[in-house]
Design a protein around this motif. Structure first.
Motif, mmCIF file in Angstrom:
data_model
loop_
_atom_site.group_PDB
_atom_site.id
_atom_site.type_symbol
_atom_site.label_atom_id
_atom_site.label_comp_id
_atom_site.label_asym_id
_atom_site.label_seq_id
_atom_site.Cartn_x
_atom_site.Cartn_y
_atom_site.Cartn_z
ATOM 1 N N ALA A 83 0.817 -1.214 0.000
ATOM 2 C CA ALA A 83 0.000 0.000 0.000
ATOM 3 C C ALA A 83 0.850 1.262 0.000
ATOM 4 C CB ALA A 83 -0.940 -0.005 1.205
ATOM 5 N N SER A 84 2.103 1.156 -0.442
ATOM 6 C CA SER A 84 2.969 2.329 -0.476
ATOM 7 C C SER A 84 2.508 3.286 -1.574
ATOM 8 C CB SER A 84 4.420 1.914 -0.732
ATOM 9 O OG SER A 84 4.556 1.345 -2.019
ATOM 10 N N LYS A 85 2.863 4.552 -1.438
ATOM 11 C CA LYS A 85 2.557 5.593 -2.420
ATOM 12 C C LYS A 85 3.851 6.278 -2.848
ATOM 13 C CE LYS A 85 -1.923 5.051 -1.987
ATOM 14 N NZ LYS A 85 -2.763 4.507 -3.065
ATOM 15 N N PRO A 86 4.273 6.170 -4.117
ATOM 16 C CA PRO A 86 3.696 5.307 -5.160
ATOM 17 C C PRO A 86 3.952 3.824 -4.878
ATOM 18 C CG PRO A 86 5.730 6.308 -5.915
ATOM 19 C CD PRO A 86 5.429 6.951 -4.596
ATOM 20 N N SER A 87 3.277 2.972 -5.604
ATOM 21 C CA SER A 87 3.349 1.530 -5.360
ATOM 22 C C SER A 87 4.716 0.953 -5.728
ATOM 23 C CB SER A 87 2.280 0.798 -6.172
ATOM 24 O OG SER A 87 0.985 1.176 -5.771
ATOM 25 N N PRO B 77 6.789 -1.606 -7.651
ATOM 26 C CA PRO B 77 6.463 -2.301 -8.907
ATOM 27 C C PRO B 77 6.102 -3.768 -8.677
ATOM 28 C CG PRO B 77 8.424 -0.942 -9.183
ATOM 29 C CD PRO B 77 8.097 -0.927 -7.715
ATOM 30 N N ASN B 78 5.078 -4.214 -9.401
ATOM 31 C CA ASN B 78 4.626 -5.595 -9.248
ATOM 32 C C ASN B 78 5.727 -6.609 -9.528
ATOM 33 O OD1 ASN B 78 2.063 -4.705 -8.615
ATOM 34 N ND2 ASN B 78 1.034 -6.095 -10.049
ATOM 35 N N ASN B 79 6.591 -6.311 -10.514
ATOM 36 C CA ASN B 79 7.623 -7.301 -10.845
ATOM 37 C C ASN B 79 8.639 -7.472 -9.724
ATOM 38 O OD1 ASN B 79 8.985 -4.885 -11.186
ATOM 39 N ND2 ASN B 79 9.395 -5.168 -13.378
ATOM 40 N N VAL B 80 8.771 -6.458 -8.877
ATOM 41 C CA VAL B 80 9.627 -6.604 -7.694
ATOM 42 C C VAL B 80 8.961 -7.546 -6.684
ATOM 43 C CG1 VAL B 80 10.652 -5.410 -5.716
ATOM 44 C CG2 VAL B 80 10.683 -4.339 -7.979
ATOM 45 N N LEU B 81 7.671 -7.354 -6.478
ATOM 46 C CA LEU B 81 6.945 -8.168 -5.495
ATOM 47 C C LEU B 81 6.748 -9.606 -5.978
ATOM 48 C CD1 LEU B 81 4.312 -5.490 -4.425
ATOM 49 C CD2 LEU B 81 6.285 -6.282 -3.103
ATOM 50 N N THR B 82 6.474 -9.791 -7.267
ATOM 51 C CA THR B 82 6.295 -11.159 -7.758
ATOM 52 C C THR B 82 7.592 -11.953 -7.666
ATOM 53 O OG1 THR B 82 6.699 -10.382 -10.034
ATOM 54 C CG2 THR B 82 4.399 -10.591 -9.317
ATOM 55 N N LYS B 83 8.706 -11.297 -7.951
ATOM 56 C CA LYS B 83 9.999 -11.975 -7.863
ATOM 57 C C LYS B 83 10.368 -12.234 -6.404
ATOM 58 C CE LYS B 83 13.737 -13.441 -10.055
ATOM 59 N NZ LYS B 83 13.676 -14.523 -11.069
ATOM 60 N N THR B 84 10.077 -11.262 -5.534
ATOM 61 C CA THR B 84 10.408 -11.399 -4.117
ATOM 62 C C THR B 84 9.660 -12.559 -3.479
ATOM 63 O OG1 THR B 84 10.869 -9.029 -3.900
ATOM 64 C CG2 THR B 84 10.343 -10.236 -1.872
ATOM 65 N N ASP C 20 1.475 -12.366 -10.935
ATOM 66 C CA ASP C 20 1.036 -10.968 -10.890
ATOM 67 C C ASP C 20 -0.356 -10.828 -10.283
ATOM 68 O OD1 ASP C 20 2.137 -8.340 -11.813
ATOM 69 O OD2 ASP C 20 0.208 -8.237 -12.822
ATOM 70 N N ASN C 21 -1.260 -11.752 -10.592
ATOM 71 C CA ASN C 21 -2.628 -11.651 -10.088
ATOM 72 C C ASN C 21 -2.684 -11.783 -8.569
ATOM 73 O OD1 ASN C 21 -1.943 -14.478 -10.515
ATOM 74 N ND2 ASN C 21 -4.070 -14.943 -10.016
ATOM 75 N N VAL C 22 -1.742 -12.510 -7.986
ATOM 76 C CA VAL C 22 -1.698 -12.649 -6.524
ATOM 77 C C VAL C 22 -1.334 -11.317 -5.885
ATOM 78 C CG1 VAL C 22 -0.552 -13.797 -4.580
ATOM 79 C CG2 VAL C 22 -1.118 -15.101 -6.635
ATOM 80 N N VAL C 23 -0.335 -10.647 -6.439
ATOM 81 C CA VAL C 23 0.072 -9.341 -5.925
ATOM 82 C C VAL C 23 -1.078 -8.332 -6.058
ATOM 83 C CG1 VAL C 23 1.599 -7.369 -6.316
ATOM 84 C CG2 VAL C 23 2.529 -9.706 -6.323
ATOM 85 N N ASN C 24 -1.732 -8.330 -7.209
ATOM 86 C CA ASN C 24 -2.843 -7.410 -7.423
ATOM 87 C C ASN C 24 -3.975 -7.670 -6.436
ATOM 88 O OD1 ASN C 24 -1.664 -5.968 -9.513
ATOM 89 N ND2 ASN C 24 -2.422 -7.394 -11.077
ATOM 90 N N SER C 25 -4.232 -8.936 -6.155
ATOM 91 C CA SER C 25 -5.273 -9.280 -5.195
ATOM 92 C C SER C 25 -4.957 -8.776 -3.802
ATOM 93 C CB SER C 25 -5.450 -10.813 -5.171
ATOM 94 O OG SER C 25 -6.388 -11.185 -4.176
ATOM 95 N N ILE C 26 -3.685 -8.938 -3.391
ATOM 96 C CA ILE C 26 -3.291 -8.450 -2.067
ATOM 97 C C ILE C 26 -3.352 -6.927 -2.013
ATOM 98 C CG2 ILE C 26 -1.413 -8.320 -0.395
ATOM 99 C CD1 ILE C 26 -0.449 -11.044 -1.440
ATOM 100 N N LYS C 27 -2.874 -6.262 -3.058
ATOM 101 C CA LYS C 27 -2.915 -4.792 -3.084
ATOM 102 C C LYS C 27 -4.344 -4.278 -2.979
ATOM 103 C CE LYS C 27 1.350 -3.509 -5.497
ATOM 104 N NZ LYS C 27 1.914 -2.807 -6.693
#
Length: 220
Positions: free
Chosen positions: A190-194, A196-203, A208-215
């Motif tokens: 929930a950071s502002k700005p977010s 990047p999804n590719n950082v979170l998916t790799k971490t 990608d859909n899992v990260v989007n769901s959590i966000k």
């Protein structure tokens, strides 16, 4: 045997003069009885500027916020009421603060850390699981009931969760007037700005859909 040169003697003298510096550079004793925060001013390195003593009242040393039960209807099922310098000006420069944490059944104070303080957790009511993880990835935890205490070293990631059958209540104390809190799920999703999804998916090794769901759960 040769006599020591003047340069050698001077070097030794400099070393001797520098040796006491660690103790000299420690926080000095306060030169005044108190420094009630002037919250209208900007926060500086060691707290807020002092309110003029002529304007200080007994109310500056009083806070009743911890006597009131908090609303635990949020997504984590907990409510935190802070008694720090921002809500309790008399704490300014004193290096202490407290929180009240109310738990609904199953409520969790999510994974977080305090960059400026050690934390002591005292359970008043109910049954609370408290745990932290070290920088060596070792997990320590304990289930606390009323009157029991657990300490969390400064800066380490930790949590509290109500594991009892009813509501729970805990008070936490800190050796900082403003310990700060880095709440991991909010920092990451929930950071502002977010981030990047590719950082979170790799971490987290997820799609990608899992990260989007959590966000989406945190309004990001």
């Amino acid at each position: 045997m040769m006599n020591p040169s003047p340069l050698y003697m001077l070097s030794c003298l400099v070393v001797l003069l520098l040796l006491p510096l660690p103790s000299i550079l420690a926080d000095p004793d306060s030169l005044q009885d108190f420094c009630v925060a002037d919250l209208s001013a900007s926060l500086s390195v060691n707290g807020f500027p002092c309110k003029p003593a002529s304007k200080v009242t007994s109310d500056d040393f009083y806070f009743d916020g911890l006597s009131k039960e908090g609303d635990t209807s949020g997504i984590f099922g907990t409510n935190l009421t802070a008694a720090n310098v921002l809500t309790f000006p008399g704490l300014n420069t004193l290096g202490v603060s407290m929180n009240r944490v109310d738990f609904a059944i199953g409520g969790v104070n999510p994974l977080h850390s305090h960059p400026r303080s050690t934390e002591t957790v005292l359970v008043i009511k109910g049954k609370v699981l408290v745990g932290f993880v070290t920088t060596g990835n070792v997990y320590y935890s304990k289930v606390l009931t009323a009157g029991k205490i657990f300490v969390i070293p400064k800066g380490l990631v930790h949590f509290q969760r109500n594991v009892g059958k009813g509501k729970a209540l805990a008070f936490t104390s800190f050796n900082s007037q403003l310990p700060g809190a880095a709440v991991l799920p909010l920092n990451l999703f929930a950071s502002k700005p977010s981030i990047p999804n590719n950082v979170l998916t790799k971490t987290f090794q997820v799609e990608d859909n899992v990260v989007n769901s959590i966000k989406s759960k945190f309004g990001s």
